[in-house]
Scaffold this motif. Structure first.
Motif, PDB file in Angstrom:
ATOM      1  N   PRO A   1      18.182  30.992  61.719  1.00  0.00           N
ATOM      2  CA  PRO A   1      18.193  32.225  62.515  1.00  0.00           C
ATOM      3  C   PRO A   1      18.520  31.950  63.976  1.00  0.00           C
ATOM      4  O   PRO A   1      18.037  30.995  64.568  1.00  0.00           O
ATOM      5  N   ALA A   2      19.367  32.803  64.538  1.00  0.00           N
ATOM      6  CA  ALA A   2      19.745  32.679  65.947  1.00  0.00           C
ATOM      7  C   ALA A   2      18.557  33.038  66.820  1.00  0.00           C
ATOM      8  O   ALA A   2      17.679  33.792  66.402  1.00  0.00           O
ATOM      9  N   PRO A   3      18.501  32.491  68.028  1.00  0.00           N
ATOM     10  CA  PRO A   3      17.435  32.899  68.949  1.00  0.00           C
ATOM     11  C   PRO A   3      17.523  34.398  69.221  1.00  0.00           C
ATOM     12  O   PRO A   3      18.592  34.991  69.116  1.00  0.00           O
ATOM     13  N   ALA A   4      16.421  34.979  69.599  1.00  0.00           N
ATOM     14  CA  ALA A   4      16.367  36.431  69.832  1.00  0.00           C
ATOM     15  C   ALA A   4      17.317  36.869  70.937  1.00  0.00           C
ATOM     16  O   ALA A   4      17.877  37.960  70.876  1.00  0.00           O
ATOM     17  N   ALA A   5      17.519  36.048  71.951  1.00  0.00           N
ATOM     18  CA  ALA A   5      18.380  36.414  73.082  1.00  0.00           C
ATOM     19  C   ALA A   5      19.851  36.135  72.816  1.00  0.00           C
ATOM     20  O   ALA A   5      20.688  36.447  73.642  1.00  0.00           O
ATOM     21  N   ALA A   6      20.170  35.537  71.657  1.00  0.00           N
ATOM     22  CA  ALA A   6      21.563  35.213  71.362  1.00  0.00           C
ATOM     23  C   ALA A   6      22.379  36.475  71.202  1.00  0.00           C
ATOM     24  O   ALA A   6      21.892  37.481  70.708  1.00  0.00           O
ATOM     25  N   PRO A   7      23.647  36.423  71.635  1.00  0.00           N
ATOM     26  CA  PRO A   7      24.479  37.612  71.463  1.00  0.00           C
ATOM     27  C   PRO A   7      24.665  37.902  69.975  1.00  0.00           C
ATOM     28  O   PRO A   7      24.881  37.000  69.188  1.00  0.00           O
ATOM     29  N   GLN A   8      24.513  39.144  69.631  1.00  0.00           N
ATOM     30  CA  GLN A   8      24.660  39.555  68.241  1.00  0.00           C
ATOM     31  C   GLN A   8      26.119  39.928  67.990  1.00  0.00           C
ATOM     32  O   GLN A   8      26.756  40.529  68.838  1.00  0.00           O
TER      33      GLN A   8
ATOM     34  N   ARG B   1      10.244  34.991  67.929  1.00  0.00           N
ATOM     35  CA  ARG B   1       9.633  33.920  68.722  1.00  0.00           C
ATOM     36  C   ARG B   1       9.753  32.588  68.001  1.00  0.00           C
ATOM     37  O   ARG B   1      10.035  31.564  68.617  1.00  0.00           O
ATOM     38  N   GLN B   2       9.554  32.591  66.681  1.00  0.00           N
ATOM     39  CA  GLN B   2       9.697  31.368  65.899  1.00  0.00           C
ATOM     40  C   GLN B   2      11.133  30.847  65.963  1.00  0.00           C
ATOM     41  O   GLN B   2      11.345  29.642  66.095  1.00  0.00           O
ATOM     42  N   ALA B   3      12.096  31.756  65.896  1.00  0.00           N
ATOM     43  CA  ALA B   3      13.499  31.339  65.997  1.00  0.00           C
ATOM     44  C   ALA B   3      13.774  30.737  67.371  1.00  0.00           C
ATOM     45  O   ALA B   3      14.437  29.697  67.476  1.00  0.00           O
ATOM     46  N   ASP B   4      13.258  31.365  68.423  1.00  0.00           N
ATOM     47  CA  ASP B   4      13.443  30.824  69.778  1.00  0.00           C
ATOM     48  C   ASP B   4      12.849  29.424  69.894  1.00  0.00           C
ATOM     49  O   ASP B   4      13.479  28.503  70.426  1.00  0.00           O
ATOM     50  N   LEU B   5      11.628  29.250  69.401  1.00  0.00           N
ATOM     51  CA  LEU B   5      10.972  27.936  69.473  1.00  0.00           C
ATOM     52  C   LEU B   5      11.706  26.899  68.623  1.00  0.00           C
ATOM     53  O   LEU B   5      11.803  25.731  69.011  1.00  0.00           O
TER      54      LEU B   5
ATOM     55  N   MET C   1       5.708  43.983  64.868  1.00  0.00           N
ATOM     56  CA  MET C   1       4.985  42.763  65.206  1.00  0.00           C
ATOM     57  C   MET C   1       5.560  41.556  64.458  1.00  0.00           C
ATOM     58  O   MET C   1       5.762  40.509  65.050  1.00  0.00           O
ATOM     59  N   THR C   2       5.819  41.720  63.157  1.00  0.00           N
ATOM     60  CA  THR C   2       6.368  40.617  62.370  1.00  0.00           C
ATOM     61  C   THR C   2       7.741  40.219  62.897  1.00  0.00           C
ATOM     62  O   THR C   2       8.050  39.043  62.986  1.00  0.00           O
ATOM     63  N   THR C   3       8.553  41.218  63.286  1.00  0.00           N
ATOM     64  CA  THR C   3       9.869  40.925  63.838  1.00  0.00           C
ATOM     65  C   THR C   3       9.741  40.125  65.124  1.00  0.00           C
ATOM     66  O   THR C   3      10.485  39.170  65.337  1.00  0.00           O
ATOM     67  N   ASP C   4       8.809  40.487  65.999  1.00  0.00           N
ATOM     68  CA  ASP C   4       8.584  39.742  67.236  1.00  0.00           C
ATOM     69  C   ASP C   4       8.164  38.304  66.938  1.00  0.00           C
ATOM     70  O   ASP C   4       8.607  37.377  67.604  1.00  0.00           O
ATOM     71  N   LEU C   5       7.298  38.129  65.937  1.00  0.00           N
ATOM     72  CA  LEU C   5       6.847  36.795  65.558  1.00  0.00           C
ATOM     73  C   LEU C   5       8.010  35.967  65.031  1.00  0.00           C
ATOM     74  O   LEU C   5       8.173  34.806  65.419  1.00  0.00           O
ATOM     75  N   HIS C   6       8.850  36.561  64.198  1.00  0.00           N
ATOM     76  CA  HIS C   6      10.003  35.830  63.668  1.00  0.00           C
ATOM     77  C   HIS C   6      10.994  35.476  64.774  1.00  0.00           C
ATOM     78  O   HIS C   6      11.558  34.388  64.787  1.00  0.00           O
TER      79      HIS C   6
END
Length: 184
Positions: A173-180, A8-12, A1-6
């Motif tokens: 932090p890179a957005p969640a969808a960014a290529p790793q 989402r925060q990076a995306d925003l 859950m915390t990872t999802d929140l982080h």
């Protein structure tokens, strides 16, 4: 859950950063918000929903800057042109995301280029479809203007991508969808 929140925060955060960057270009170029460049960045670095959110945010700020700072006339024709631009921006984001998900390019730069061409073409096609309602298609879609805008927005995309790389290298932090990055 915390990872999802982080995530989402990076995306925003990136939606905010890209919106601020586009606002600065709107002010510098007096009404030339680089929607195709933003759509390409969104296609490669954000999920489709956030790409649409970025387009709406950048469009809203662009309209506010236009009406409140650049002196756009407060009339129906100008408002309708704004709606046309907004729908074109969203269409560009959606199609560039769809193209990015289907083209087998591996390099981020190639993905950005392909997404940019798709976004630019769809953005301009949408404006063309609005032309009977908003007028001025002859000016907005003339070959010299299209060439100038294509090159200008591509240069802005390169600048935005350089800013993205600089900020992520500095620890943003890179957005969640960014290529790793691939690790061996």
């Amino acid at each position: 859950m915390t990872t999802d929140l982080h995530a989402r925060q990076a995306d925003l955060l990136w939606i905010l950063l890209f919106t601020i960057a586009s606002t600065l270009t709107t002010l510098i170029f007096a009404c030339a918000t680089p929607f195709p460049a933003l759509a390409a960045l969104a296609a490669v670095h954000l999920d489709r929903r956030d790409g649409v959110l970025l387009m709406v945010a950048a469009w809203a700020v662009s309209q506010a800057v236009g009406f409140c700072v650049l002196g756009y006339p407060w009339d129906a024709a100008t408002a309708l042109t704004g709606v046309a631009i907004g729908t074109a921006a969203v269409a560009g984001a959606i199609v560039s995301s769809l193209v990015d998900n289907r083209v087998p390019a591996r390099s981020t730069v190639a993905r950005l280029a392909i997404a940019y061409v798709a976004a630019f073409a769809v953005f301009k096609l949408a404006i063309l479809l609005w032309a009977p309602v908003i007028g001025h298609a002859d000016v907005a879609l003339s070959l010299p203007i299209l060439q100038r805008q294509f090159v200008r927005y591509a240069a802005i995309l390169a600048g935005f991508y350089a800013l993205y790389r600089l900020l992520t290298a500095a620890g943003v932090p890179a957005p969640a969808a960014a290529p790793q990055p691939v690790t061996a």
